[in-house]
Design a protein around this motif. Structure first.
Motif, PDB file in Angstrom:
ATOM      1  N   SER A   1      12.452  -4.754  -7.165  1.00 39.10           N
ATOM      2  CA  SER A   1      13.006  -5.989  -6.582  1.00 39.10           C
ATOM      3  C   SER A   1      12.527  -7.217  -7.340  1.00 39.10           C
ATOM      4  CB  SER A   1      12.616  -6.113  -5.112  1.00 39.10           C
ATOM      5  OG  SER A   1      13.253  -5.129  -4.357  1.00 39.10           O
TER       6      SER A   1
ATOM      7  N   GLU B   1       9.234  -2.246  -4.644  1.00 38.44           N
ATOM      8  CA  GLU B   1       8.782  -3.638  -4.619  1.00 38.44           C
ATOM      9  C   GLU B   1       8.838  -4.223  -6.025  1.00 38.44           C
ATOM     10  OE1 GLU B   1       4.777  -6.250  -3.637  1.00 38.44           O
ATOM     11  OE2 GLU B   1       4.914  -4.211  -2.851  1.00 38.44           O
TER      12      GLU B   1
ATOM     13  N   ALA C   1       6.656   2.909  -2.058  1.00 42.82           N
ATOM     14  CA  ALA C   1       7.156   1.560  -1.799  1.00 42.82           C
ATOM     15  C   ALA C   1       6.834   0.614  -2.953  1.00 42.82           C
ATOM     16  CB  ALA C   1       6.584   1.027  -0.491  1.00 42.82           C
TER      17      ALA C   1
END
Length: 93
Positions: free
Chosen positions: A86, A83, A79
């Motif tokens: 983004s 992250e 993840a």
């Protein structure tokens, strides 16, 4: 951060459509009007990466920057990679 399974990777990749998967990495190429614009972008990415404690592999070329993300300590995608992708997307604009 734990390794994502294939479904988790597919779902996370859908949230960063400019990124593509290459094996155990996600990759994004960003083009710029000038070489120095790319260098300035890399400096901003470096600040965000340092705050997160999660660092991309970065290649600066002539008017383009290639970013590669993977959680090397886990041997694949987590993840954290998505992250950071983004956050990098917010810097592109």
């Amino acid at each position: 951060a734990e390794l994502l399974d294939e479904a988790g990777i597919a779902g996370a990749l859908a949230t960063v459509p400019e990124w593509r998967r290459e094996g155990a990495e996600i990759v994004r190429e960003v083009k710029f009007k000038t070489y120095l614009d790319g260098v300035s972008f890399v400096a901003r990415v470096a600040g965000v990466a340092e705050e997160m404690g999660h660092h991309p592999d970065i290649h600066i070329g002539w008017r383009k920057v290639t970013l590669r993300l993977s959680t090397h300590s886990k041997g694949g995608l987590t993840a954290l990679d998505f992250e950071l992708a983004s956050m990098i997307e917010r810097l592109v604009a």
